[in-house]
Design a protein around this motif. Structure first.
Motif, PDB file in Angstrom:
ATOM      1  N   THR A 149       0.839  -1.207   0.000  1.00 22.68           N
ATOM      2  CA  THR A 149       0.000   0.000   0.000  1.00 22.68           C
ATOM      3  C   THR A 149       0.870   1.252   0.000  1.00 22.68           C
ATOM      4  O   THR A 149       2.035   1.226   0.402  1.00 22.68           O
ATOM      5  CB  THR A 149      -0.918   0.018   1.231  1.00 22.68           C
ATOM      6  N   GLY A 150       0.270   2.350  -0.486  1.00 24.22           N
ATOM      7  CA  GLY A 150       0.972   3.627  -0.460  1.00 24.22           C
ATOM      8  C   GLY A 150       2.027   3.792  -1.522  1.00 24.22           C
ATOM      9  O   GLY A 150       2.836   4.725  -1.449  1.00 24.22           O
ATOM     10  N   THR A 151       2.028   2.905  -2.513  1.00 28.61           N
ATOM     11  CA  THR A 151       3.012   2.977  -3.596  1.00 28.61           C
ATOM     12  C   THR A 151       2.309   2.830  -4.936  1.00 28.61           C
ATOM     13  O   THR A 151       1.780   1.756  -5.247  1.00 28.61           O
ATOM     14  CB  THR A 151       4.083   1.880  -3.455  1.00 28.61           C
ATOM     15  N   GLY A 152       2.265   3.900  -5.728  1.00 27.20           N
ATOM     16  CA  GLY A 152       1.622   3.849  -7.030  1.00 27.20           C
ATOM     17  C   GLY A 152       0.132   3.572  -6.939  1.00 27.20           C
ATOM     18  O   GLY A 152      -0.502   3.734  -5.897  1.00 27.20           O
ATOM     19  N   ASP A 153      -0.448   3.138  -8.053  1.00 28.06           N
ATOM     20  CA  ASP A 153      -1.863   2.790  -8.095  1.00 28.06           C
ATOM     21  C   ASP A 153      -2.107   1.370  -7.598  1.00 28.06           C
ATOM     22  O   ASP A 153      -3.173   1.066  -7.067  1.00 28.06           O
ATOM     23  CB  ASP A 153      -2.391   2.930  -9.527  1.00 28.06           C
ATOM     24  N   GLU A 154      -1.145   0.489  -7.792  1.00 24.17           N
ATOM     25  CA  GLU A 154      -1.203  -0.883  -7.271  1.00 24.17           C
ATOM     26  C   GLU A 154       0.212  -1.433  -7.240  1.00 24.17           C
ATOM     27  O   GLU A 154       1.044  -1.120  -8.089  1.00 24.17           O
ATOM     28  CB  GLU A 154      -2.121  -1.761  -8.131  1.00 24.17           C
ATOM     29  N   ALA A 155       0.492  -2.242  -6.240  1.00 25.45           N
ATOM     30  CA  ALA A 155       1.845  -2.778  -6.086  1.00 25.45           C
ATOM     31  C   ALA A 155       1.789  -4.134  -5.391  1.00 25.45           C
ATOM     32  O   ALA A 155       0.938  -4.383  -4.534  1.00 25.45           O
ATOM     33  CB  ALA A 155       2.720  -1.815  -5.287  1.00 25.45           C
ATOM     34  N   THR A 156       2.716  -4.995  -5.775  1.00 22.80           N
ATOM     35  CA  THR A 156       2.828  -6.322  -5.180  1.00 22.80           C
ATOM     36  C   THR A 156       4.296  -6.630  -4.917  1.00 22.80           C
ATOM     37  O   THR A 156       5.152  -6.367  -5.765  1.00 22.80           O
ATOM     38  CB  THR A 156       2.254  -7.407  -6.116  1.00 22.80           C
ATOM     39  N   ALA A 157       4.568  -7.166  -3.736  1.00 19.83           N
ATOM     40  CA  ALA A 157       5.925  -7.593  -3.390  1.00 19.83           C
ATOM     41  C   ALA A 157       5.956  -9.109  -3.324  1.00 19.83           C
ATOM     42  O   ALA A 157       5.092  -9.730  -2.698  1.00 19.83           O
ATOM     43  CB  ALA A 157       6.348  -6.994  -2.059  1.00 19.83           C
ATOM     44  N   VAL A 158       6.947  -9.705  -3.971  1.00 21.47           N
ATOM     45  CA  VAL A 158       7.112 -11.162  -3.967  1.00 21.47           C
ATOM     46  C   VAL A 158       8.504 -11.482  -3.431  1.00 21.47           C
ATOM     47  O   VAL A 158       9.505 -10.938  -3.908  1.00 21.47           O
ATOM     48  CB  VAL A 158       6.950 -11.761  -5.385  1.00 21.47           C
ATOM     49  N   ARG A 159       8.574 -12.371  -2.455  1.00 21.74           N
ATOM     50  CA  ARG A 159       9.861 -12.757  -1.879  1.00 21.74           C
ATOM     51  C   ARG A 159       9.995 -14.268  -1.883  1.00 21.74           C
ATOM     52  O   ARG A 159       9.022 -15.009  -1.741  1.00 21.74           O
ATOM     53  CB  ARG A 159      10.009 -12.227  -0.457  1.00 21.74           C
ATOM     54  N   TYR A 160      11.223 -14.733  -2.080  1.00 18.64           N
ATOM     55  CA  TYR A 160      11.486 -16.176  -2.077  1.00 18.64           C
ATOM     56  C   TYR A 160      12.990 -16.406  -1.953  1.00 18.64           C
ATOM     57  O   TYR A 160      13.796 -15.473  -2.064  1.00 18.64           O
ATOM     58  CB  TYR A 160      10.947 -16.838  -3.351  1.00 18.64           C
ATOM     59  N   ASP A 161      13.363 -17.659  -1.731  1.00 21.44           N
ATOM     60  CA  ASP A 161      14.769 -18.051  -1.642  1.00 21.44           C
ATOM     61  C   ASP A 161      15.155 -18.849  -2.876  1.00 21.44           C
ATOM     62  O   ASP A 161      14.355 -19.616  -3.419  1.00 21.44           O
ATOM     63  CB  ASP A 161      15.022 -18.921  -0.406  1.00 21.44           C
ATOM     64  N   GLN A 185      13.901 -10.403  -3.498  1.00 21.37           N
ATOM     65  CA  GLN A 185      12.740  -9.545  -3.264  1.00 21.37           C
ATOM     66  C   GLN A 185      12.426  -8.822  -4.587  1.00 21.37           C
ATOM     67  O   GLN A 185      13.322  -8.190  -5.161  1.00 21.37           O
ATOM     68  CB  GLN A 185      13.009  -8.486  -2.194  1.00 21.37           C
ATOM     69  N   THR A 186      11.193  -8.906  -5.032  1.00 19.05           N
ATOM     70  CA  THR A 186      10.774  -8.192  -6.242  1.00 19.05           C
ATOM     71  C   THR A 186       9.511  -7.408  -5.934  1.00 19.05           C
ATOM     72  O   THR A 186       8.539  -7.966  -5.426  1.00 19.05           O
ATOM     73  CB  THR A 186      10.504  -9.157  -7.414  1.00 19.05           C
ATOM     74  N   VAL A 187       9.545  -6.130  -6.253  1.00 18.88           N
ATOM     75  CA  VAL A 187       8.378  -5.269  -6.054  1.00 18.88           C
ATOM     76  C   VAL A 187       7.946  -4.755  -7.422  1.00 18.88           C
ATOM     77  O   VAL A 187       8.742  -4.121  -8.132  1.00 18.88           O
ATOM     78  CB  VAL A 187       8.681  -4.088  -5.113  1.00 18.88           C
ATOM     79  N   VAL A 188       6.704  -5.047  -7.791  1.00 20.43           N
ATOM     80  CA  VAL A 188       6.137  -4.587  -9.065  1.00 20.43           C
ATOM     81  C   VAL A 188       5.085  -3.535  -8.766  1.00 20.43           C
ATOM     82  O   VAL A 188       4.176  -3.763  -7.955  1.00 20.43           O
ATOM     83  CB  VAL A 188       5.513  -5.756  -9.861  1.00 20.43           C
ATOM     84  N   VAL A 189       5.214  -2.387  -9.419  1.00 24.56           N
ATOM     85  CA  VAL A 189       4.308  -1.264  -9.158  1.00 24.56           C
ATOM     86  C   VAL A 189       3.764  -0.720 -10.485  1.00 24.56           C
ATOM     87  O   VAL A 189       4.511  -0.591 -11.458  1.00 24.56           O
ATOM     88  CB  VAL A 189       5.032  -0.110  -8.422  1.00 24.56           C
ATOM     89  N   ARG A 190       2.479  -0.428 -10.494  1.00 23.72           N
ATOM     90  CA  ARG A 190       1.911   0.307 -11.635  1.00 23.72           C
ATOM     91  C   ARG A 190       1.494   1.685 -11.150  1.00 23.72           C
ATOM     92  O   ARG A 190       0.763   1.831 -10.172  1.00 23.72           O
ATOM     93  CB  ARG A 190       0.680  -0.387 -12.223  1.00 23.72           C
ATOM     94  N   VAL A 191       1.967   2.706 -11.855  1.00 20.69           N
ATOM     95  CA  VAL A 191       1.536   4.071 -11.602  1.00 20.69           C
ATOM     96  C   VAL A 191       1.084   4.634 -12.945  1.00 20.69           C
ATOM     97  O   VAL A 191       1.883   4.833 -13.852  1.00 20.69           O
ATOM     98  CB  VAL A 191       2.663   4.922 -10.965  1.00 20.69           C
ATOM     99  N   GLU A 192      -0.231   4.845 -13.076  1.00 20.52           N
ATOM    100  CA  GLU A 192      -0.823   5.283 -14.336  1.00 20.52           C
ATOM    101  C   GLU A 192      -0.437   4.321 -15.464  1.00 20.52           C
ATOM    102  O   GLU A 192      -0.728   3.144 -15.385  1.00 20.52           O
ATOM    103  CB  GLU A 192      -0.411   6.728 -14.643  1.00 20.52           C
ATOM    104  N   ASN A 193       0.265   4.810 -16.485  1.00 20.27           N
ATOM    105  CA  ASN A 193       0.628   3.973 -17.639  1.00 20.27           C
ATOM    106  C   ASN A 193       2.076   3.502 -17.595  1.00 20.27           C
ATOM    107  O   ASN A 193       2.648   3.138 -18.625  1.00 20.27           O
ATOM    108  CB  ASN A 193       0.399   4.756 -18.943  1.00 20.27           C
ATOM    109  N   VAL A 194       2.669   3.487 -16.405  1.00 21.24           N
ATOM    110  CA  VAL A 194       4.054   3.048 -16.236  1.00 21.24           C
ATOM    111  C   VAL A 194       4.110   1.894 -15.234  1.00 21.24           C
ATOM    112  O   VAL A 194       3.427   1.917 -14.206  1.00 21.24           O
ATOM    113  CB  VAL A 194       4.955   4.207 -15.744  1.00 21.24           C
ATOM    114  N   VAL A 195       4.938   0.894 -15.548  1.00 19.95           N
ATOM    115  CA  VAL A 195       5.169  -0.222 -14.630  1.00 19.95           C
ATOM    116  C   VAL A 195       6.622  -0.176 -14.174  1.00 19.95           C
ATOM    117  O   VAL A 195       7.550  -0.121 -14.994  1.00 19.95           O
ATOM    118  CB  VAL A 195       4.877  -1.581 -15.294  1.00 19.95           C
ATOM    119  N   VAL A 196       6.814  -0.173 -12.864  1.00 20.72           N
ATOM    120  CA  VAL A 196       8.145  -0.183 -12.265  1.00 20.72           C
ATOM    121  C   VAL A 196       8.371  -1.551 -11.636  1.00 20.72           C
ATOM    122  O   VAL A 196       7.551  -2.014 -10.832  1.00 20.72           O
ATOM    123  CB  VAL A 196       8.280   0.913 -11.182  1.00 20.72           C
ATOM    124  N   THR A 197       9.458  -2.210 -12.013  1.00 21.52           N
ATOM    125  CA  THR A 197       9.819  -3.495 -11.409  1.00 21.52           C
ATOM    126  C   THR A 197      11.171  -3.348 -10.738  1.00 21.52           C
ATOM    127  O   THR A 197      12.172  -3.017 -11.400  1.00 21.52           O
ATOM    128  CB  THR A 197       9.895  -4.611 -12.466  1.00 21.52           C
TER     129      THR A 197
END
Length: 276
Positions: free
Chosen positions: A170-182, A193-205
């Motif tokens: 929460t609190g990051t872009g329009d929607e965001a998901t964090a995925v963690r694994y070993d 650790q990977t965080v994928v965020v969408r803000v308007e028409n841009v995706v930040v990975t």
């Protein structure tokens, strides 16, 4: 006189026949002429109506994309953040792109060698992908959302991932998901650790992983995740700043002329990133 009357009789019969034939032909010509006169205006009018209808059809429009450019990927994170997450990285390595306004990436590798005690490895990568609105494919934010969903699905399906966990941010872009694994490798266990965020028409990975090598302790996954979330939020802020106060959403636009941006390039190979 009788013979003369006999000769004139066939001639009168012939003249009568010609008169009847001509009289019969007149209605046929009138009918044909009448049909031709009735059909002409209707066909002409139908073509004109169809032409008018076609010209009255509005051109397709699509909502304008909010963001029209991207920040320099290697400057998307502050110096302080880079010192915290990749302290031994000398500089960022910019990814190849034929259009930096639509696709950009940068990575940093850090190896803190502690001698006989081992070493601490960190790898950080930020990828930025911008989608343009297109009259056939749809608005840019919709295309970005589709790519965002695809990214999250692919990360959750990473081969060899152990203890995988995905959570909304929460609190990051329009929607965001964090995925963690070993990921276990011959060098040690890498905490990804990977965080994928969408803000308007841009995706930040944002990818961030760490490992204790040559006998050094394994880094704390929770601490790495907290750093990754912080860096992702900072990268999103850099996208907003790069577009300035003129970046607004929700305004209609004329038909889009640009093509959607090319798909994001893959992250560096496992040998460089330590991801597999």
């Amino acid at each position: 006189m009788q013979r003369r009357a006999q000769r004139e009789q066939p001639e009168r019969a012939k003249r009568l026949t010609r008169v009847l034939v001509c009289a019969a032909a007149v209605p046929v010509m009138l009918v044909a002429t009448g049909c031709s006169s009735d059909s002409g205006p209707d066909d002409d009018g139908g073509e004109k109506a169809a032409s008018a209808s076609a010209s009255a059809s509005p051109s397709p429009t699509v909502q304008a994309a909010a963001y029209r450019t991207l920040p320099e990927a290697c400057r998307a994170l502050s110096k302080k953040t880079l010192e915290d997450l990749a302290p031994k990285a000398k500089s960022g390595k910019e990814g190849s792109s034929d259009d930096v306004a639509s696709r950009a990436s940068c990575s940093w590798s850090s190896l803190d060698n502690n001698g006989v005690k081992g070493s601490q490895f960190r790898w950080l990568n930020v990828s930025l992908l911008r989608f343009e609105s297109d009259t056939t494919r749809g608005p840019g934010d919709k295309l970005a959302q589709e790519y965002y969903d695809k990214q999250v699905r692919e990360i959750r399906a990473t081969p060899g991932a152990k203890g995988l966990n995905a959570q909304a941010v929460t609190g990051t872009g329009d929607e965001a998901t964090a995925v963690r694994y070993d990921l276990k490798k011959k060098e040690g266990t890498f905490k990804q650790q990977t965080v994928v965020v969408r803000v308007e028409n841009v995706v930040v990975t944002l990818d961030y992983n760490g490992a204790g090598l040559a006998g050094d302790k394994t880094p704390d996954a929770a601490a790495l995740l907290a750093d990754a979330k912080k860096a992702a939020k900072e990268a999103v802020l850099s996208v907003t700043r790069a577009n300035g106060p003129a970046a607004v959403s929700g305004s209609p636009s004329a038909p889009a002329s640009g093509r959607p941006s090319a798909p994001a390039s893959k992250a560096p190979s496992a040998s460089a990133s330590g991801k597999s």
